[in-house]
Design a protein around this motif. Sequence first.
Motif, PDB file in Angstrom:
ATOM      1  N   ASP A 188      -7.002   2.920   9.644  1.00 22.11           N
ATOM      2  CA  ASP A 188      -5.821   2.473   8.909  1.00 22.11           C
ATOM      3  C   ASP A 188      -5.872   3.101   7.522  1.00 22.11           C
ATOM      4  O   ASP A 188      -6.933   3.099   6.884  1.00 22.11           O
ATOM      5  N   PHE A 189      -4.757   3.623   7.070  1.00 26.10           N
ATOM      6  CA  PHE A 189      -4.710   4.192   5.720  1.00 26.10           C
ATOM      7  C   PHE A 189      -4.030   3.204   4.781  1.00 26.10           C
ATOM      8  O   PHE A 189      -2.997   2.624   5.103  1.00 26.10           O
ATOM      9  N   GLU A 190      -4.645   3.028   3.616  1.00 25.20           N
ATOM     10  CA  GLU A 190      -4.194   2.020   2.660  1.00 25.20           C
ATOM     11  C   GLU A 190      -3.623   2.693   1.421  1.00 25.20           C
ATOM     12  O   GLU A 190      -4.233   3.605   0.862  1.00 25.20           O
ATOM     13  N   ILE A 191      -2.448   2.230   1.007  1.00 29.90           N
ATOM     14  CA  ILE A 191      -1.762   2.788  -0.156  1.00 29.90           C
ATOM     15  C   ILE A 191      -1.522   1.670  -1.151  1.00 29.90           C
ATOM     16  O   ILE A 191      -1.022   0.606  -0.782  1.00 29.90           O
ATOM     17  N   THR A 192      -1.868   1.901  -2.416  1.00 31.90           N
ATOM     18  CA  THR A 192      -1.614   0.874  -3.423  1.00 31.90           C
ATOM     19  C   THR A 192      -0.131   0.850  -3.760  1.00 31.90           C
ATOM     20  O   THR A 192       0.569   1.857  -3.645  1.00 31.90           O
ATOM     21  N   GLU A 193       0.337  -0.319  -4.184  1.00 35.70           N
ATOM     22  CA  GLU A 193       1.766  -0.504  -4.427  1.00 35.70           C
ATOM     23  C   GLU A 193       2.292   0.435  -5.503  1.00 35.70           C
ATOM     24  O   GLU A 193       3.425   0.911  -5.430  1.00 35.70           O
ATOM     25  N   SER A 194       1.475   0.729  -6.527  1.00 34.32           N
ATOM     26  CA  SER A 194       1.933   1.604  -7.607  1.00 34.32           C
ATOM     27  C   SER A 194       2.236   3.012  -7.096  1.00 34.32           C
ATOM     28  O   SER A 194       3.160   3.670  -7.561  1.00 34.32           O
ATOM     29  N   TYR A 195       1.443   3.506  -6.106  1.00 33.84           N
ATOM     30  CA  TYR A 195       1.711   4.822  -5.538  1.00 33.84           C
ATOM     31  C   TYR A 195       2.999   4.805  -4.715  1.00 33.84           C
ATOM     32  O   TYR A 195       3.764   5.763  -4.715  1.00 33.84           O
ATOM     33  N   ALA A 196       3.209   3.716  -3.987  1.00 31.76           N
ATOM     34  CA  ALA A 196       4.351   3.647  -3.083  1.00 31.76           C
ATOM     35  C   ALA A 196       5.651   3.336  -3.802  1.00 31.76           C
ATOM     36  O   ALA A 196       6.716   3.359  -3.199  1.00 31.76           O
ATOM     37  N   SER A 197       5.598   3.060  -5.100  1.00 36.28           N
ATOM     38  CA  SER A 197       6.777   2.592  -5.821  1.00 36.28           C
ATOM     39  C   SER A 197       7.740   3.707  -6.193  1.00 36.28           C
ATOM     40  O   SER A 197       8.853   3.448  -6.633  1.00 36.28           O
ATOM     41  N   SER A 198       7.314   4.963  -6.050  1.00 43.80           N
ATOM     42  CA  SER A 198       8.156   6.072  -6.501  1.00 43.80           C
ATOM     43  C   SER A 198       9.163   6.534  -5.457  1.00 43.80           C
ATOM     44  O   SER A 198       9.885   7.495  -5.693  1.00 43.80           O
ATOM     45  N   ASP A 199       9.191   5.873  -4.302  1.00 46.04           N
ATOM     46  CA  ASP A 199      10.167   6.186  -3.267  1.00 46.04           C
ATOM     47  C   ASP A 199      10.067   7.642  -2.845  1.00 46.04           C
ATOM     48  O   ASP A 199      11.047   8.380  -2.790  1.00 46.04           O
ATOM     49  N   TRP A 200       8.853   8.097  -2.558  1.00 46.02           N
ATOM     50  CA  TRP A 200       8.642   9.489  -2.177  1.00 46.02           C
ATOM     51  C   TRP A 200       9.102   9.724  -0.748  1.00 46.02           C
ATOM     52  O   TRP A 200       8.606   9.113   0.199  1.00 46.02           O
ATOM     53  N   ASP A 201      10.011  10.652  -0.542  1.00 46.62           N
ATOM     54  CA  ASP A 201      10.428  11.010   0.815  1.00 46.62           C
ATOM     55  C   ASP A 201       9.278  11.641   1.579  1.00 46.62           C
ATOM     56  O   ASP A 201       9.168  11.483   2.798  1.00 46.62           O
ATOM     57  N   GLN A 202       8.416  12.375   0.856  1.00 50.62           N
ATOM     58  CA  GLN A 202       7.286  13.011   1.521  1.00 50.62           C
ATOM     59  C   GLN A 202       6.330  11.974   2.092  1.00 50.62           C
ATOM     60  O   GLN A 202       5.828  12.116   3.204  1.00 50.62           O
ATOM     61  N   LEU A 203       6.094  10.906   1.342  1.00 47.84           N
ATOM     62  CA  LEU A 203       5.234   9.828   1.832  1.00 47.84           C
ATOM     63  C   LEU A 203       5.831   9.201   3.082  1.00 47.84           C
ATOM     64  O   LEU A 203       5.138   8.968   4.066  1.00 47.84           O
ATOM     65  N   TYR A 204       7.120   8.940   3.047  1.00 47.82           N
ATOM     66  CA  TYR A 204       7.782   8.332   4.195  1.00 47.82           C
ATOM     67  C   TYR A 204       7.650   9.224   5.428  1.00 47.82           C
ATOM     68  O   TYR A 204       7.319   8.759   6.527  1.00 47.82           O
ATOM     69  N   GLY A 205       7.891  10.522   5.243  1.00 50.15           N
ATOM     70  CA  GLY A 205       7.766  11.456   6.364  1.00 50.15           C
ATOM     71  C   GLY A 205       6.356  11.495   6.928  1.00 50.15           C
ATOM     72  O   GLY A 205       6.166  11.534   8.154  1.00 50.15           O
ATOM     73  N   ASN A 206       5.360  11.482   6.049  1.00 46.50           N
ATOM     74  CA  ASN A 206       3.971  11.484   6.498  1.00 46.50           C
ATOM     75  C   ASN A 206       3.635  10.218   7.285  1.00 46.50           C
ATOM     76  O   ASN A 206       2.937  10.263   8.303  1.00 46.50           O
ATOM     77  N   MET A 207       4.152   9.085   6.825  1.00 44.99           N
ATOM     78  CA  MET A 207       3.872   7.825   7.499  1.00 44.99           C
ATOM     79  C   MET A 207       4.496   7.797   8.895  1.00 44.99           C
ATOM     80  O   MET A 207       3.874   7.343   9.863  1.00 44.99           O
ATOM     81  N   VAL A 208       5.718   8.286   8.999  1.00 47.16           N
ATOM     82  CA  VAL A 208       6.383   8.330  10.303  1.00 47.16           C
ATOM     83  C   VAL A 208       5.628   9.242  11.260  1.00 47.16           C
ATOM     84  O   VAL A 208       5.381   8.901  12.419  1.00 47.16           O
ATOM     85  N   GLN A 209       5.225  10.421  10.748  1.00 39.75           N
ATOM     86  CA  GLN A 209       4.522  11.382  11.586  1.00 39.75           C
ATOM     87  C   GLN A 209       3.178  10.836  12.060  1.00 39.75           C
ATOM     88  O   GLN A 209       2.815  10.974  13.238  1.00 39.75           O
ATOM     89  N   MET A 210       2.439  10.185  11.171  1.00 35.55           N
ATOM     90  CA  MET A 210       1.133   9.659  11.551  1.00 35.55           C
ATOM     91  C   MET A 210       1.268   8.431  12.442  1.00 35.55           C
ATOM     92  O   MET A 210       0.397   8.137  13.260  1.00 35.55           O
ATOM     93  N   GLY A 211       2.383   7.716  12.297  1.00 35.68           N
ATOM     94  CA  GLY A 211       2.632   6.588  13.174  1.00 35.68           C
ATOM     95  C   GLY A 211       2.760   7.011  14.621  1.00 35.68           C
ATOM     96  O   GLY A 211       2.399   6.249  15.542  1.00 35.68           O
ATOM     97  N   ARG A 212       3.234   8.229  14.848  1.00 34.87           N
ATOM     98  CA  ARG A 212       3.351   8.731  16.218  1.00 34.87           C
ATOM     99  C   ARG A 212       1.980   8.930  16.856  1.00 34.87           C
ATOM    100  O   ARG A 212       1.856   8.950  18.084  1.00 34.87           O
ATOM    101  N   TYR A 213       0.960   9.109  16.021  1.00 34.88           N
ATOM    102  CA  TYR A 213      -0.407   9.242  16.535  1.00 34.88           C
ATOM    103  C   TYR A 213      -1.076   7.876  16.729  1.00 34.88           C
ATOM    104  O   TYR A 213      -2.231   7.806  17.147  1.00 34.88           O
ATOM    105  N   GLY A 214      -0.386   6.806  16.367  1.00 35.59           N
ATOM    106  CA  GLY A 214      -0.973   5.470  16.469  1.00 35.59           C
ATOM    107  C   GLY A 214      -1.776   5.055  15.266  1.00 35.59           C
ATOM    108  O   GLY A 214      -2.547   4.092  15.324  1.00 35.59           O
ATOM    109  N   ILE A 215      -1.594   5.768  14.137  1.00 37.04           N
ATOM    110  CA  ILE A 215      -2.304   5.440  12.899  1.00 37.04           C
ATOM    111  C   ILE A 215      -1.441   4.484  12.079  1.00 37.04           C
ATOM    112  O   ILE A 215      -0.250   4.732  11.864  1.00 37.04           O
ATOM    113  N   ASN A 216      -2.041   3.401  11.624  1.00 40.05           N
ATOM    114  CA  ASN A 216      -1.316   2.380  10.881  1.00 40.05           C
ATOM    115  C   ASN A 216      -1.519   2.532   9.378  1.00 40.05           C
ATOM    116  O   ASN A 216      -2.505   3.121   8.920  1.00 40.05           O
ATOM    117  N   PHE A 217      -0.612   1.928   8.607  1.00 41.79           N
ATOM    118  CA  PHE A 217      -0.687   1.945   7.154  1.00 41.79           C
ATOM    119  C   PHE A 217      -0.668   0.515   6.625  1.00 41.79           C
ATOM    120  O   PHE A 217      -0.014  -0.364   7.186  1.00 41.79           O
TER     121      PHE A 217
END
Length: 266
Positions: A188-217
């Motif tokens: 499981d990959f853990e992200i602190t709230e301060s990092y996730a607060s910038s509404d990064w499209d790249q982060l969202y895309g990475n999370m969706v892609q890794m979710g397809r592998y069964g990796i959770n956040f």
Amino acid sequence: AFCINNAEVSVWAYISEFSYPEDVKNITDLLDTIDYVTEEAVGSKNQRVVYGNELILNRRRREREIAQEMDVNVAHENFEICYQPIYNVSNGKYESMEALVRMPSRTYGMLMPAEFIPIAERNGQILRIGDIVLKKVCRFINENRLDEKAGISSVSVNLSGMQCIQTEMAEHLVRIIDENGIRHSMIDFEITESYASSDWDQLYGNMVQMGRYGINFALDDYGTGYSNTSKVMRYKYSVIKIDKTMLYDAESNIQAYILLKHTINM
């Protein structure tokens, strides 16, 4: 503002005040202190005058020494991982773990992430440290057969903000997991709230892609000042970890208790 080619350009001034020889003894001390207090002033955005002193100078020197030792530690992959077990109160079992990195220092002993991770983010070593941590976690899972012998379903690994916005983050991290023969759902990959607060499209895309592998956040430190329900709904989090300050405040403050209760229900 200055008018340059029909454009207005504003230049801000930051003032640093020092006493000689009480605060600085020579030109090297002076330049070091100016560098540090300028960073502090820019970071604070509203502090126009910063006062230099020996404490600031010592902090600057400590950071420089840690950065130098960090280069050696990265080259030799010399970081230690501590594992914090996570207890499920519903069934009375330890079901998962969190990996916590520490950096050995010849000068200052074992350093906590709060001190050396910001330095690593500034000097660019954070990406290599992230790889080292993930490799060590994968080896630990293999060597101890955590899922088979200990009943551990997953191990959480922290991601830095710089890792989160790498365009090839998903492929890179999945490759490390695959090279070590680890089941994807074990990480499981853990992200602190301060990092996730910038509404990064790249982060969202990475999370969706890794979710397809069964990796959770997991979202860490929820409730520390950047809480945004719309972002919680948008990003694909499996776990939301409420910050400990909300828990502590709820012990003595009825409003905090009500907020905590409803946050958990939500």
